[in-house]
Scaffold this motif. Structure first.
Motif, PDB file in Angstrom:
ATOM      1  N   GLU A   1      65.572  36.781  26.896  1.00  0.00           N
ATOM      2  CA  GLU A   1      64.604  35.777  26.484  1.00  0.00           C
ATOM      3  C   GLU A   1      63.222  36.408  26.467  1.00  0.00           C
ATOM      4  OE1 GLU A   1      64.626  31.946  28.294  1.00  0.00           O
ATOM      5  OE2 GLU A   1      66.804  31.885  28.404  1.00  0.00           O
ATOM      6  N   LEU A   2      62.419  35.963  25.492  1.00  0.00           N
ATOM      7  CA  LEU A   2      61.082  36.507  25.330  1.00  0.00           C
ATOM      8  C   LEU A   2      60.137  35.361  25.024  1.00  0.00           C
ATOM      9  CD1 LEU A   2      59.612  39.262  25.206  1.00  0.00           C
ATOM     10  CD2 LEU A   2      60.116  39.306  22.782  1.00  0.00           C
ATOM     11  N   ARG A   3      58.995  35.337  25.710  1.00  0.00           N
ATOM     12  CA  ARG A   3      57.989  34.291  25.488  1.00  0.00           C
ATOM     13  C   ARG A   3      56.785  34.950  24.837  1.00  0.00           C
ATOM     14  NH1 ARG A   3      56.067  29.689  24.383  1.00  0.00           N
ATOM     15  NH2 ARG A   3      54.294  28.948  25.543  1.00  0.00           N
ATOM     16  N   VAL A   4      56.346  34.401  23.650  1.00  0.00           N
ATOM     17  CA  VAL A   4      55.245  35.004  22.915  1.00  0.00           C
ATOM     18  C   VAL A   4      54.255  33.939  22.482  1.00  0.00           C
ATOM     19  CG1 VAL A   4      56.594  36.956  22.037  1.00  0.00           C
ATOM     20  CG2 VAL A   4      56.476  34.860  20.710  1.00  0.00           C
ATOM     21  N   ASN A   5      53.011  34.366  22.275  1.00  0.00           N
ATOM     22  CA  ASN A   5      51.986  33.546  21.645  1.00  0.00           C
ATOM     23  C   ASN A   5      51.611  34.245  20.345  1.00  0.00           C
ATOM     24  OD1 ASN A   5      51.824  31.561  23.595  1.00  0.00           O
ATOM     25  ND2 ASN A   5      50.257  32.636  24.760  1.00  0.00           N
ATOM     26  N   ILE A   6      51.763  33.544  19.226  1.00  0.00           N
ATOM     27  CA  ILE A   6      51.438  34.091  17.907  1.00  0.00           C
ATOM     28  C   ILE A   6      50.084  33.529  17.504  1.00  0.00           C
ATOM     29  CG2 ILE A   6      52.162  34.274  15.506  1.00  0.00           C
ATOM     30  CD1 ILE A   6      54.224  35.510  17.320  1.00  0.00           C
ATOM     31  N   VAL A   7      49.121  34.424  17.217  1.00  0.00           N
ATOM     32  CA  VAL A   7      47.782  33.994  16.823  1.00  0.00           C
ATOM     33  C   VAL A   7      47.611  34.280  15.329  1.00  0.00           C
ATOM     34  CG1 VAL A   7      45.314  34.292  17.208  1.00  0.00           C
ATOM     35  CG2 VAL A   7      46.902  34.480  19.128  1.00  0.00           C
ATOM     36  N   LEU A   8      47.338  33.230  14.564  1.00  0.00           N
ATOM     37  CA  LEU A   8      47.163  33.359  13.118  1.00  0.00           C
ATOM     38  C   LEU A   8      45.683  33.324  12.762  1.00  0.00           C
ATOM     39  CD1 LEU A   8      49.968  30.996  11.744  1.00  0.00           C
ATOM     40  CD2 LEU A   8      50.036  33.468  11.996  1.00  0.00           C
ATOM     41  N   GLN A   9      45.319  34.125  11.767  1.00  0.00           N
ATOM     42  CA  GLN A   9      43.943  34.129  11.269  1.00  0.00           C
ATOM     43  C   GLN A   9      43.843  33.180  10.087  1.00  0.00           C
ATOM     44  OE1 GLN A   9      42.922  38.108  10.240  1.00  0.00           O
ATOM     45  NE2 GLN A   9      42.533  38.715  12.354  1.00  0.00           N
ATOM     46  N   GLU A  10      42.718  32.471  10.024  1.00  0.00           N
ATOM     47  CA  GLU A  10      42.521  31.555   8.911  1.00  0.00           C
ATOM     48  C   GLU A  10      42.342  32.341   7.624  1.00  0.00           C
ATOM     49  OE1 GLU A  10      39.518  28.614   9.373  1.00  0.00           O
ATOM     50  OE2 GLU A  10      40.282  27.939  11.303  1.00  0.00           O
ATOM     51  N   ASP A  11      42.838  31.768   6.548  1.00  0.00           N
ATOM     52  CA  ASP A  11      42.719  32.380   5.224  1.00  0.00           C
ATOM     53  C   ASP A  11      41.958  31.406   4.358  1.00  0.00           C
ATOM     54  OD1 ASP A  11      43.030  34.114   3.125  1.00  0.00           O
ATOM     55  OD2 ASP A  11      45.074  33.474   2.653  1.00  0.00           O
ATOM     56  N   SER A  12      40.821  31.853   3.827  1.00  0.00           N
ATOM     57  CA  SER A  12      40.025  30.951   2.996  1.00  0.00           C
ATOM     58  C   SER A  12      40.006  31.469   1.571  1.00  0.00           C
ATOM     59  CB  SER A  12      38.605  30.832   3.540  1.00  0.00           C
ATOM     60  OG  SER A  12      37.988  32.102   3.549  1.00  0.00           O
ATOM     61  N   VAL A  13      40.046  30.545   0.653  1.00  0.00           N
ATOM     62  CA  VAL A  13      39.983  30.872  -0.766  1.00  0.00           C
ATOM     63  C   VAL A  13      38.812  30.106  -1.343  1.00  0.00           C
ATOM     64  CG1 VAL A  13      41.181  30.721  -2.959  1.00  0.00           C
ATOM     65  CG2 VAL A  13      42.471  31.213  -0.885  1.00  0.00           C
ATOM     66  N   MET A  14      37.900  30.822  -1.980  1.00  0.00           N
ATOM     67  CA  MET A  14      36.735  30.184  -2.579  1.00  0.00           C
ATOM     68  C   MET A  14      37.089  29.780  -4.000  1.00  0.00           C
ATOM     69  SD  MET A  14      33.740  29.135  -2.118  1.00  0.00           S
ATOM     70  CE  MET A  14      32.662  29.972  -1.008  1.00  0.00           C
ATOM     71  N   LEU A  15      37.036  28.510  -4.265  1.00  0.00           N
ATOM     72  CA  LEU A  15      37.333  28.001  -5.598  1.00  0.00           C
ATOM     73  C   LEU A  15      36.037  27.872  -6.383  1.00  0.00           C
ATOM     74  CD1 LEU A  15      39.883  25.201  -4.717  1.00  0.00           C
ATOM     75  CD2 LEU A  15      40.368  27.493  -5.534  1.00  0.00           C
ATOM     76  N   GLY A  16      36.134  28.007  -7.680  1.00  0.00           N
ATOM     77  CA  GLY A  16      34.974  27.850  -8.543  1.00  0.00           C
ATOM     78  C   GLY A  16      34.527  26.403  -8.619  1.00  0.00           C
ATOM     79  N   GLU A  17      33.343  26.208  -9.143  1.00  0.00           N
ATOM     80  CA  GLU A  17      32.786  24.872  -9.271  1.00  0.00           C
ATOM     81  C   GLU A  17      33.569  24.087 -10.315  1.00  0.00           C
ATOM     82  OE1 GLU A  17      28.635  22.760 -10.727  1.00  0.00           O
ATOM     83  OE2 GLU A  17      28.642  24.883 -10.204  1.00  0.00           O
ATOM     84  N   VAL A  18      33.805  22.824 -10.044  1.00  0.00           N
ATOM     85  CA  VAL A  18      34.538  21.949 -10.951  1.00  0.00           C
ATOM     86  C   VAL A  18      33.647  20.780 -11.321  1.00  0.00           C
ATOM     87  CG1 VAL A  18      36.542  20.458 -11.209  1.00  0.00           C
ATOM     88  CG2 VAL A  18      36.741  22.579  -9.931  1.00  0.00           C
ATOM     89  N   VAL A  19      33.550  20.504 -12.608  1.00  0.00           N
ATOM     90  CA  VAL A  19      32.781  19.360 -13.088  1.00  0.00           C
ATOM     91  C   VAL A  19      33.749  18.432 -13.807  1.00  0.00           C
ATOM     92  CG1 VAL A  19      30.912  18.597 -14.580  1.00  0.00           C
ATOM     93  CG2 VAL A  19      30.708  20.752 -13.342  1.00  0.00           C
TER      94      VAL A  19
END
Length: 194
Positions: free
Chosen positions: A74-92
């Protein structure tokens, strides 16, 4: 040498290491089998020592995890994820396109060229084949099927097909009637061909 299974239990966390990530998928890369973290970010999965885990969550970068070859079951782990951001263009959002957009679209339209000066590959008397029709809507092509079922264009297409089918049926009935008249004109009593 037999491979040993390891039971990995753990928590998927955000970068601050205290906020859990619910709904993260933890998959075995080789078999595409996996589990989903619960509301507290906790998960439990059995893997071989040679398996690789892929951890994914919406809004976070995917992460590969290789369990260490340890003499434990048995193995106990903590997985840490990094946020991923995507910049979207301006929408009108507008009710219709602006004059500039229409002018740009008209400028970008391709014009057909038929003269030899404009098109060096032009061969007189040779016309390119017509474009292939769109694939018929089927269960295997669900997007076209749904579009044809629910759009006004699909409704108009179905009505057009019905009108064409009725017209073809009328033309076939008229052709048969004329054929019957042509055949019967050679008989004294015109009851021979029915």
């Amino acid at each position: 040498m037999a491979q040993r299974n390891i039971r990995i239990s753990g928590t998927v966390l955000q970068l601050d290491k205290s906020t859990p990530v619910p709904g993260a998928t933890i998959m075995k890369v080789q078999s595409n089998m996996g589990v989903v973290s619960d509301a507290d970010g906790k998960f439990l999965i059995d893997v071989n020592q040679t398996d690789t885990l892929m951890i994914r969550a919406l809004g976070f970068k995917p992460l590969l995890y290789l369990p260490k070859a340890l003499p434990v079951s048995e193995l106990r782990v903590n997985i840490v994820l990094q946020e991923d951001s995507v910049m979207l263009g301006e929408v009108v959002v507008t009710s219709r396109p602006s004059k500039e957009m229409i002018d740009r679209a008209l400028r970008n339209m391709k014009r057909e060229t038929n003269s030899q000066a404009e098109n060096p590959n032009y061969l007189p008397g040779f016309e390119p084949p017509p474009p292939q029709p769109a694939p018929a809507p089927t269960i295997l092509n669900p997007i076209n099927l749904m579009y044809d079922m629910f759009s006004s264009e699909g409704k108009q297409k179905r009505q057009l097909q019905e009108v064409k089918a009725k017209e073809e049926a009328l033309q076939e009935a008229e052709r048969r009637r004329k054929q019957r008249e042509e055949y019967n004109k050679y008989f004294k009593d015109n009851t021979g061909y029915q």
